[in-house]
Design a protein around this motif. Structure first.
Motif, PDB file in Angstrom:
ATOM      1  N   ARG A  40       0.833  -1.196   0.000  1.00 46.92           N
ATOM      2  CA  ARG A  40       0.000   0.000   0.000  1.00 46.92           C
ATOM      3  C   ARG A  40       0.866   1.245   0.000  1.00 46.92           C
ATOM      4  N   LEU A  65       1.551  -4.669  11.194  1.00 41.94           N
ATOM      5  CA  LEU A  65       0.131  -4.849  10.893  1.00 41.94           C
ATOM      6  C   LEU A  65      -0.353  -6.280  11.124  1.00 41.94           C
ATOM      7  N   THR A  69      -4.158  -8.079  10.218  1.00 39.74           N
ATOM      8  CA  THR A  69      -4.139  -8.516   8.816  1.00 39.74           C
ATOM      9  C   THR A  69      -4.399 -10.004   8.676  1.00 39.74           C
ATOM     10  N   LEU A  84      -8.359  -6.432   6.606  1.00 41.95           N
ATOM     11  CA  LEU A  84      -7.668  -5.587   7.566  1.00 41.95           C
ATOM     12  C   LEU A  84      -8.709  -5.093   8.556  1.00 41.95           C
ATOM     13  N   VAL A  87     -10.090  -0.647  11.089  1.00 36.71           N
ATOM     14  CA  VAL A  87      -9.480   0.348  10.206  1.00 36.71           C
ATOM     15  C   VAL A  87      -9.416   1.717  10.878  1.00 36.71           C
ATOM     16  N   ASP A  91      -4.959   3.970   7.660  1.00 32.71           N
ATOM     17  CA  ASP A  91      -5.043   2.894   6.677  1.00 32.71           C
ATOM     18  C   ASP A  91      -5.492   3.385   5.304  1.00 32.71           C
ATOM     19  N   TYR A  95      -4.054   0.654  -2.442  1.00 34.44           N
ATOM     20  CA  TYR A  95      -3.680  -0.729  -2.176  1.00 34.44           C
ATOM     21  C   TYR A  95      -3.465  -1.462  -3.497  1.00 34.44           C
TER      22      TYR A  95
END
Length: 124
Positions: A40, A65, A69, A84, A87, A91, A95
């Protein structure tokens, strides 16, 4: 040639779960030694790898993360999915689903296959 289309809409509410699915075309997702990753790029920052899944379903996550994740694979649909949780505004990013015929992680410039990228926006 493996192709990775953009993984779809990326609008998610604060504290909810972001879910993105990438479809691999041009070859089986289980092709030997292939790994499928998510990277990302937050606004104004560089690309950062944060997780992958291997051709046998093994996963690796960036420590920063890892607790939020999850990457899974659906071999019947030739897809891999990112989830994910919880959030936050941090974030919000573009992506990308990416892949390589080897276990690539931190050095994002070395990935062989790239999706177009999806802008993820976090709303309150």
């Amino acid at each position: 040639q493996v192709q990775l289309p953009a993984p779809g809409s990326g609008l998610v509410k604060l504290s909810q779960i972001l879910s993105l699915t990438c479809t691999v075309s041009g070859g089986p997702i289980t092709t030997a030694y292939h790994f499928w990753s998510w990277v990302r790029q937050p606004p104004g920052k560089g690309l950062k790898w944060f997780g992958n899944i291997g051709y046998v379903g093994n996963t690796y996550y960036s420590p920063s993360l890892a607790s939020r994740t999850s990457i899974t694979m659906d071999t019947s649909k030739n897809q891999f999915t990112l989830q994910l949780t919880t959030v936050t505004p941090e974030d919000a990013a573009v992506y990308y689903c990416v892949g390589a015929p080897r276990d690539r992680r931190v050095e994002v410039s070395l990935f062989d296959y790239w999706g177009q990228g999806t802008q993820v926006t976090v709303s309150s």
